[in-house]
Scaffold this active site. Sequence first.
Site, PDB file in Angstrom:
ATOM      1  N   ASP A 163     -51.899 -46.464  21.427  1.00 36.71           N
ATOM      2  CA  ASP A 163     -51.745 -45.612  20.239  1.00 36.71           C
ATOM      3  C   ASP A 163     -51.399 -46.472  19.028  1.00 36.71           C
ATOM      4  O   ASP A 163     -50.255 -46.871  18.836  1.00 36.71           O
ATOM      5  CB  ASP A 163     -50.650 -44.571  20.486  1.00 36.71           C
TER       6      ASP A 163
ATOM      7  N   ASN B  57     -34.377 -35.856  33.743  1.00 36.33           N
ATOM      8  CA  ASN B  57     -34.573 -35.477  32.347  1.00 36.33           C
ATOM      9  C   ASN B  57     -33.742 -36.356  31.408  1.00 36.33           C
ATOM     10  O   ASN B  57     -32.529 -36.463  31.563  1.00 36.33           O
ATOM     11  CB  ASN B  57     -34.173 -34.004  32.155  1.00 36.33           C
TER      12      ASN B  57
ATOM     13  N   LYS C 155     -39.703 -36.383  39.693  1.00 38.85           N
ATOM     14  CA  LYS C 155     -40.839 -35.586  40.169  1.00 38.85           C
ATOM     15  C   LYS C 155     -41.639 -36.299  41.253  1.00 38.85           C
ATOM     16  O   LYS C 155     -42.460 -35.686  41.936  1.00 38.85           O
ATOM     17  CB  LYS C 155     -41.720 -35.207  38.982  1.00 38.85           C
TER      18      LYS C 155
END
Length: 344
Positions: A42, A183, A146
């Site tokens: 990016d 998180n 996860k």
Amino acid sequence: MLVEGKNVLVTGGTGSLGHAMVRRLLTGDLGVPARVTVFSRDEAKQHDMRLSFMRRSEATDDIIYRNSTQVLRFIIGDMRDYSSVLRSVRNAHLVIHAAALKQVPSCEYFPFQAIQTNLIGTQNLVRAVRENRTDVETVIGISTDKACKPINVMGMTKAIMERILIEANLESGSRFACVRYGNVVASRGSVVPLFLEQIAHGGPVTLTMREMTRFLLTLDQAVDTVFSAIQSGRAGETYVPRAPSARVEEVADVMIDGRTIEKIFIGIRPGEKIHEIMVSEEECYRTTERDGYYVIQPMLPELRSDSAEPALGGEYSSEAVTVHAEELRPMLAPSLTARRGAHA
């Protein structure tokens, strides 16, 4: 000094963790690296990141500014492209592999894109280190809760990413290890920035379900976990921080702070878990404790080196809530203060 005189490569370095990692490296607290290279695809984020280190809003930023002008550089490239990965690692001593597709719903709708970045990209990194004369001493892969008992595409690809990096130790003179955490409070795409935005516009605050819980980790704690794995981790190990956990609704209530703002429940997103699990019941028997972290020993017996007693008697899950409103307020205060400053 952990990185003194080293060439450090941060793949996906324009993300939330990558940015925090680079900033910490540039402070010189762990030694002054010879070079810090950010590798990502990016160009706009690279441009913004370069400018952010050049703007000195506080006197304490002087060291970071000076080091960024002297040692920080950027490479545009994609983990899917082997030649650009090889170029980026050729002179690196330490690789922090944070590049990934991370948004759970996006990975559900575009599973093969997740495979190409998270798995093929990681294999490109391993191949570049294994098959060429590089200076790479250590590779630390950034994983996620996860990956533990995965139910979504993102978690499945991260679980296999861990195994790719673990297996890489069998035929390499470099050390490959992982960190796994939940998180991150202020990271892009997490619930806290979302709640802040919704509250700033008067609501409603959108929640999935009342039962949902999450571990809460600051960006600095995430970076500390990576640095601990670099310093003390052994080949094939996975470092897991010991983090507080809370109900997501209670996080929202603390942020709303008594204001008249509606909460609505919208249900679980595709692939989302109700609770985060960072160590499964299968992994707990080969999980030890070191320097305040849980350390999962590698699945492959050839790589196991820690004979300490297991540190856990069961899975390590956010379902066992450890913090409530009073403890949450100081944890969330930096994010709330930063938001107020941005709107001042």
